[in-house]
Design an enzyme around this catalytic site. Structure first.
Site, PDB file in Angstrom:
ATOM      1  N   GLY A   1      51.444 -37.315  66.078  1.00 30.16           N
ATOM      2  CA  GLY A   1      51.489 -37.353  66.972  1.00 30.16           C
ATOM      3  C   GLY A   1      50.278 -38.634  67.527  1.00 30.16           C
ATOM      4  O   GLY A   1      50.825 -38.162  69.135  1.00 30.16           O
ATOM      5  N   GLY A   2      49.817 -38.955  66.951  1.00 33.65           N
ATOM      6  CA  GLY A   2      48.381 -39.392  67.371  1.00 33.65           C
ATOM      7  C   GLY A   2      48.645 -40.373  68.203  1.00 33.65           C
ATOM      8  O   GLY A   2      47.315 -39.998  69.057  1.00 33.65           O
ATOM      9  N   LEU A   3      49.586 -40.893  68.928  1.00 27.92           N
ATOM     10  CA  LEU A   3      49.559 -41.748  69.952  1.00 27.92           C
ATOM     11  C   LEU A   3      50.251 -41.096  71.077  1.00 27.92           C
ATOM     12  O   LEU A   3      49.940 -41.300  72.453  1.00 27.92           O
ATOM     13  CB  LEU A   3      50.086 -43.183  70.491  1.00 27.92           C
ATOM     14  CG  LEU A   3      50.083 -44.157  68.664  1.00 27.92           C
ATOM     15  CD1 LEU A   3      51.257 -45.418  68.940  1.00 27.92           C
ATOM     16  CD2 LEU A   3      48.627 -44.263  68.461  1.00 27.92           C
TER      17      LEU A   3
ATOM     18  N   ASP B   1      51.598 -41.928  63.782  1.00 27.50           N
ATOM     19  CA  ASP B   1      52.781 -41.959  64.750  1.00 27.50           C
ATOM     20  C   ASP B   1      53.986 -43.020  64.074  1.00 27.50           C
ATOM     21  O   ASP B   1      53.838 -43.005  63.288  1.00 27.50           O
ATOM     22  CB  ASP B   1      52.169 -41.930  65.743  1.00 27.50           C
ATOM     23  CG  ASP B   1      52.745 -41.348  67.358  1.00 27.50           C
ATOM     24  OD1 ASP B   1      54.302 -41.647  67.551  1.00 27.50           O
ATOM     25  OD2 ASP B   1      52.248 -40.690  68.396  1.00 27.50           O
TER      26      ASP B   1
ATOM     27  N   TYR C   1      61.315 -25.749  74.375  1.00 26.04           N
ATOM     28  CA  TYR C   1      59.621 -26.508  74.012  1.00 26.04           C
ATOM     29  C   TYR C   1      59.066 -24.892  73.810  1.00 26.04           C
ATOM     30  O   TYR C   1      58.060 -24.811  72.644  1.00 26.04           O
ATOM     31  CB  TYR C   1      59.178 -26.929  74.956  1.00 26.04           C
ATOM     32  CG  TYR C   1      57.344 -27.145  74.953  1.00 26.04           C
ATOM     33  CD1 TYR C   1      56.981 -28.106  73.954  1.00 26.04           C
ATOM     34  CD2 TYR C   1      55.921 -26.744  76.263  1.00 26.04           C
ATOM     35  CE1 TYR C   1      55.719 -28.070  73.564  1.00 26.04           C
ATOM     36  CE2 TYR C   1      55.389 -27.605  76.109  1.00 26.04           C
ATOM     37  CZ  TYR C   1      55.000 -27.517  75.051  1.00 26.04           C
ATOM     38  OH  TYR C   1      53.699 -28.073  74.847  1.00 26.04           O
TER      39      TYR C   1
END
Length: 378
Positions: A65-67, A91, A198
């Site tokens: 989820g790097g972006l 990502d 969440y």
């Protein structure tokens, strides 16, 4: 497979012995053959030999989820410290040219277990930072997708971390608390019972990570982030996103419409403090950690208070309030302050930014960014 031939699969218990240092790698994998497709990491492919790394070698980090809001900034810090090629962003989205050219980037879907295993094995990953998640408001709009990404994806990375003896960091959140939790302040250990998918998925992650640590020795680490405020990423569907948008609106139109009531107090943090806390926590020796999940805190404010601080710099700012029922309900169930005394005691956590410093930095950074892009400044 020939009839009568049984392929041995290591159990979680055996993998746990390996992570605790009670078995050698040869003992673990004897009798098992795994094949991986030769996946190139674009032009950033490592030229290192395939021999096991020496004990003091820099960590090799994969960020999922790097972006999103946090991944790029954390990668920049870790690359300065450990070397560009030792930190891989991933990502499912196409990265902007400046991010693609700044260091290793690969496509990685956290729901694709085999692909994640390839990346970890082929790149000799030792640290995994798991940022892939759907945030609070977006998750409520698509519960099925949030369940897949936030829970199934989590299970994939936890299993792979145990299988490969990784140090794994999974962030938690203010959203992991619920209306029955202590609110002022919320301690590390208390009743949580959140009411969003969440929050439920984050509590699940905290408990699964701690279970795997205590039972099998997994080096699981988790910080409960407050609302994180940054310049370089746009709001991504979180309940605290107003605290980012208000700065952009102040410098563009001079007007911000807030979806929370003016007196809604929530814990917040400058992104620089968030990144620094994450790095310091990941570097902390295990012997210093009395918990696997810690609160971290910096400041706590309301929309009205941050607006007043902005008006010290931009007196013309106008704020109107149009509470959104979903996000207001979520915010009302969350703590107004975090108790982070355990993090301060165990590994020396201390924030650098208060509200005054945060507002000054955000306004200055956004003003410079808009000027560089040729955009008007209100």
């Amino acid at each position: 497979m020939q009839q009568g031939v049984r392929v041995w699969e290591p159990t979680a218990a055996v993998l746990g012995l390996f992570c605790r240092g009670r078995l050698g790698r040869t003992q673990i994998w004897a009798g098992r053959s795994w094949s991986c497709l030769p996946r190139e990491m674009s032009r950033w492919s490592s030229r290192e030999a395939s021999n096991p790394p020496p004990p003091q070698e820099n960590p090799r980090v994969l960020i999922t989820g790097g972006l999103g809001q946090l991944g790029v900034g954390l990668a920049q810090i870790l690359r300065k410290r450990y070397g560009t090629e030792n930190v891989i962003l991933s990502d499912i989205k196409k990265p902007p040219p400046n991010i693609y050219s700044s260091g290793p980037f690969v496509y990685a879907d956290v729901l694709d277990y085999k692909l994640l295993r390839e990346l970890i094995v082929n790149n000799r990953i030792t640290w995994l930072v798991h940022y892939s998640a759907l945030l609070s408001a977006v998750g409520e709009a698509n519960v099925a997708l949030a369940r897949k990404i936030n829970i199934t994806g989590l299970h994939n990375v936890l299993d792979l971390a145990l299988e490969n003896c990784l140090r794994i960091f999974v962030p938690s959140t203010i959203g992991a608390f619920g209306p029955s939790s202590p609110r002022d302040p919320a301690p590390d250990l208390c009743v949580q019972r959140p009411r969003t998918i969440y929050g439920v998925s984050k509590v699940h992650g905290e408990l699964m990570g701690e279970y795997l640590h205590h039972k099998y020795g997994l080096d699981f680490r988790c910080l409960r982030y407050p609302g994180v405020i940054s310049v370089n990423t746009t709001p991504g569907g979180g309940t605290t996103d107003y605290a980012v948008q208000i700065f952009h609106d102040a410098l563009s139109t001079g007007h911000h419409e807030c979806y929370l009531r003016p007196n809604t107090r929530l814990p917040m943090m400058h992104i620089s403090d968030c990144h620094r806390a994450t790095v310091e926590f990941m570097q902390a020796p295990e012997c210093q950690l009395s918990l696997r999940t810690y609160n971290i805190a910096a400041m706590s404010f309301t929309p009205e208070e941050v607006a007043e601080e902005i008006r010290k710099h931009l007196p013309h700012l106008k704020v109107t309030y149009n509470p959104d029922s979903i996000r207001q309900t979520i915010a009302d169930s969350w703590p107004v302050r975090f108790d982070d005394s355990n993090a301060r005691r165990d590994w020396g956590w201390a924030p650098a930014f208060g509200l005054e410093e945060l507002v000054s930095d955000m306004l200055g950074s956004i003003r410079d960014k808009r000027t560089d892009e040729g955009l008007p400044v209100s």
